[in-house]
Write a protein that holds these residues in place. Sequence first.
Motif, PDB file in Angstrom:
ATOM      1  N   LEU A   3     -30.809  47.597  22.558  1.00 31.61           N
ATOM      2  CA  LEU A   3     -30.441  48.746  21.944  1.00 31.61           C
ATOM      3  C   LEU A   3     -29.531  49.477  23.170  1.00 31.61           C
ATOM      4  N   ASP A   4     -29.977  49.474  24.437  1.00 32.58           N
ATOM      5  CA  ASP A   4     -28.606  50.947  25.117  1.00 32.58           C
ATOM      6  C   ASP A   4     -27.179  49.971  25.183  1.00 32.58           C
ATOM      7  N   GLN A   5     -27.589  48.423  25.671  1.00 28.41           N
ATOM      8  CA  GLN A   5     -26.020  47.683  25.262  1.00 28.41           C
ATOM      9  C   GLN A   5     -25.368  48.332  23.957  1.00 28.41           C
ATOM     10  N   VAL A   6     -26.514  48.065  22.922  1.00 30.26           N
ATOM     11  CA  VAL A   6     -25.867  48.407  21.684  1.00 30.26           C
ATOM     12  C   VAL A   6     -24.943  49.977  21.295  1.00 30.26           C
ATOM     13  N   PHE A   7     -25.314  50.597  22.288  1.00 28.39           N
ATOM     14  CA  PHE A   7     -25.359  51.881  21.960  1.00 28.39           C
ATOM     15  C   PHE A   7     -23.361  52.317  22.620  1.00 28.39           C
ATOM     16  N   ARG A   8     -24.527  52.254  23.898  1.00 23.34           N
ATOM     17  CA  ARG A   8     -22.499  51.701  24.590  1.00 23.34           C
ATOM     18  C   ARG A   8     -21.047  50.877  24.390  1.00 23.34           C
ATOM     19  N   ASP A   9     -21.521  50.225  23.169  1.00 26.41           N
ATOM     20  CA  ASP A   9     -20.768  49.606  22.935  1.00 26.41           C
ATOM     21  C   ASP A   9     -20.448  49.458  21.567  1.00 26.41           C
ATOM     22  N   GLU A  10     -21.247  50.472  21.265  1.00 25.98           N
ATOM     23  CA  GLU A  10     -20.237  50.585  19.489  1.00 25.98           C
ATOM     24  C   GLU A  10     -20.698  52.369  19.223  1.00 25.98           C
ATOM     25  N   TRP A  11     -20.996  53.135  20.358  1.00 35.09           N
ATOM     26  CA  TRP A  11     -20.776  54.616  19.815  1.00 35.09           C
ATOM     27  C   TRP A  11     -19.568  54.935  19.385  1.00 35.09           C
ATOM     28  N   GLY A  12     -18.555  55.202  20.279  1.00 34.12           N
ATOM     29  CA  GLY A  12     -17.518  55.524  19.787  1.00 34.12           C
ATOM     30  C   GLY A  12     -17.269  54.792  18.855  1.00 34.12           C
ATOM     31  N   ARG A  13     -17.482  53.385  18.223  1.00 34.26           N
ATOM     32  CA  ARG A  13     -16.958  52.648  16.902  1.00 34.26           C
ATOM     33  C   ARG A  13     -17.414  54.020  15.958  1.00 34.26           C
ATOM     34  N   VAL A  14     -18.885  53.478  16.160  1.00 29.26           N
ATOM     35  CA  VAL A  14     -19.608  54.197  15.205  1.00 29.26           C
ATOM     36  C   VAL A  14     -19.302  55.886  15.084  1.00 29.26           C
ATOM     37  N   VAL A  15     -19.410  57.238  15.860  1.00 30.51           N
ATOM     38  CA  VAL A  15     -18.070  58.305  15.436  1.00 30.51           C
ATOM     39  C   VAL A  15     -17.217  58.688  15.128  1.00 30.51           C
ATOM     40  N   THR A  95     -15.464  46.074   6.618  1.00 33.31           N
ATOM     41  CA  THR A  95     -14.496  46.623   6.112  1.00 33.31           C
ATOM     42  C   THR A  95     -14.877  48.183   6.994  1.00 33.31           C
ATOM     43  N   ILE A  96     -14.975  48.290   8.345  1.00 33.03           N
ATOM     44  CA  ILE A  96     -15.580  49.823   8.631  1.00 33.03           C
ATOM     45  C   ILE A  96     -14.059  49.609   9.407  1.00 33.03           C
ATOM     46  N   PRO A  97     -13.599  50.710   9.081  1.00 32.81           N
ATOM     47  CA  PRO A  97     -12.936  51.276   9.578  1.00 32.81           C
ATOM     48  C   PRO A  97     -12.707  51.322  11.342  1.00 32.81           C
ATOM     49  N   ASP A  98     -11.494  50.612  12.520  1.00 27.19           N
ATOM     50  CA  ASP A  98     -12.002  51.029  13.988  1.00 27.19           C
ATOM     51  C   ASP A  98     -10.836  52.835  13.946  1.00 27.19           C
ATOM     52  N   GLU A  99     -11.670  53.495  13.786  1.00 29.62           N
ATOM     53  CA  GLU A  99     -10.448  54.546  13.891  1.00 29.62           C
ATOM     54  C   GLU A  99     -10.704  55.203  15.444  1.00 29.62           C
ATOM     55  N   ARG A 100     -10.898  54.295  16.378  1.00 27.98           N
ATOM     56  CA  ARG A 100     -11.356  55.095  17.855  1.00 27.98           C
ATOM     57  C   ARG A 100      -9.876  55.764  17.999  1.00 27.98           C
ATOM     58  N   LEU A 101      -8.869  55.357  18.068  1.00 30.36           N
ATOM     59  CA  LEU A 101      -7.363  55.688  18.382  1.00 30.36           C
ATOM     60  C   LEU A 101      -7.212  56.775  17.549  1.00 30.36           C
ATOM     61  N   GLU A 102      -7.718  56.756  16.830  1.00 34.51           N
ATOM     62  CA  GLU A 102      -7.378  58.488  15.650  1.00 34.51           C
ATOM     63  C   GLU A 102      -8.350  59.349  16.913  1.00 34.51           C
ATOM     64  N   LEU A 103      -9.279  59.179  17.013  1.00 38.40           N
ATOM     65  CA  LEU A 103     -10.696  59.466  17.711  1.00 38.40           C
ATOM     66  C   LEU A 103      -9.522  60.083  18.916  1.00 38.40           C
ATOM     67  N   ILE A 104      -9.277  59.217  19.960  1.00 38.24           N
ATOM     68  CA  ILE A 104      -8.564  59.294  20.877  1.00 38.24           C
ATOM     69  C   ILE A 104      -7.481  60.527  21.641  1.00 38.24           C
ATOM     70  N   PHE A 105      -6.931  60.084  19.928  1.00 40.73           N
ATOM     71  CA  PHE A 105      -5.850  61.472  20.238  1.00 40.73           C
ATOM     72  C   PHE A 105      -6.051  62.555  19.587  1.00 40.73           C
ATOM     73  N   THR A 106      -6.741  62.496  19.266  1.00 41.81           N
ATOM     74  CA  THR A 106      -7.694  64.015  18.188  1.00 41.81           C
ATOM     75  C   THR A 106      -7.926  64.421  19.750  1.00 41.81           C
ATOM     76  N   CYS A 107      -8.595  63.816  20.508  1.00 40.80           N
ATOM     77  CA  CYS A 107     -10.050  64.791  21.615  1.00 40.80           C
ATOM     78  C   CYS A 107      -9.095  64.535  22.828  1.00 40.80           C
ATOM     79  N   CYS A 108      -7.911  63.874  22.855  1.00 42.47           N
ATOM     80  CA  CYS A 108      -6.813  64.531  23.759  1.00 42.47           C
ATOM     81  C   CYS A 108      -5.177  65.318  23.287  1.00 42.47           C
TER      82      CYS A 108
END
Length: 389
Positions: A3-15, A95-108
Amino acid sequence: MTLDQVFRDEWGRVVASLIGFLGDFDLAEEAAQEAFALAAERWPRDGQPQSPRAWLVTTARNRAIDRIRRDRTLAAKTRLLDVPEATEDEMDETTIPDERLELIFTCCHPALELDAQVALTLRTLGGLTTEEIARAFLVPQETMAKRLVRAKKKIAAAGIPFRVPPDHQLPDRLAAVLAVVYLVFNEGYGGRGDLAAEALRLGGALAELLPDEPEVHGLVALMLLNDARSEARFADGELVLLRDQDRTLWNDDRIAAGGRSLDRALALGGRGPYVLQAAIAALHVDDPVDWTQIASLYGELAALTGSDVVELNRAAALAEAGDVEAGLALADGLELDRYHYLHATRAELLRRLGRIDEARDAYDRALALVHAEPERRFLEQRRSELTER
């Protein structure tokens, strides 16, 4: 996978997926935390689902919708009440959009201060707790919590869009994103391996999301090549110079991966600051080291950036290539009086030229400015060797 590895790998994608869906940082984080807590309870008993990310996103969305239904004061979000409740069977990973890029640019976003950009990136994409971020940047937890709250409020109040910037803004905005990731890496490179690993994860995500941007691959290469030598940088808590490092402690896999990322950046025509720094880092792991070529690349980098710090590195490379006088002359012309590396470099070059009294004074100046204890002890040792001559 734990679960720790899943957290590290997936937290950013999920959020990122949840923020794109909900439009609310706090609600997205809370829902993600609840989903991971539920996973910790159920997965050991029922087994890990075939698609952990889809399970987490679905569960988190359902939790968020339930919370909005219960909390009638969130009237601004009543539009979500019309969203049909999802079930685990209704969503798969594709079916899950990967919106990490949008999130990175929002945070920065440039409307946020640099410290807020870093903190928000680590919190939302890295999953670090407020306490962990505060500890990494040596500030009280309450201070860091306030920074995060202010950053989220500013995003909401200023209407900062959750999107990748348009093409004409992308180069400047991408430079800010890369600077944040590299700052995180440098904070970790001094001894906080968890932060260095987080920066590498963020860099990998950027390379995946922006595969045709040479500077992204350049940054990944630079971090990998530097991180490959991290185990050899200290011995018994003491700083070890590159020339004295035990090469058997270097991580060959990371060096190879860094080389591949650099090759990709160069193939894309990259000649920006991170690509040049990565090329320099690649030369540092060669045996023997081509200091003349390193000095030349530092010259190119200095012309590109106008940075006196880069010029200082060129001065050191010139000295290593055999022209100590030229290196010292270059260092003496730099306006970096409050930068301890300037005085440490001058001290070393003066020592090589036999100008011992001047070298001792330069070490004293460096010691007055240095903060990191391993570096302080190293400089004290070098100075004491002068005394013994």
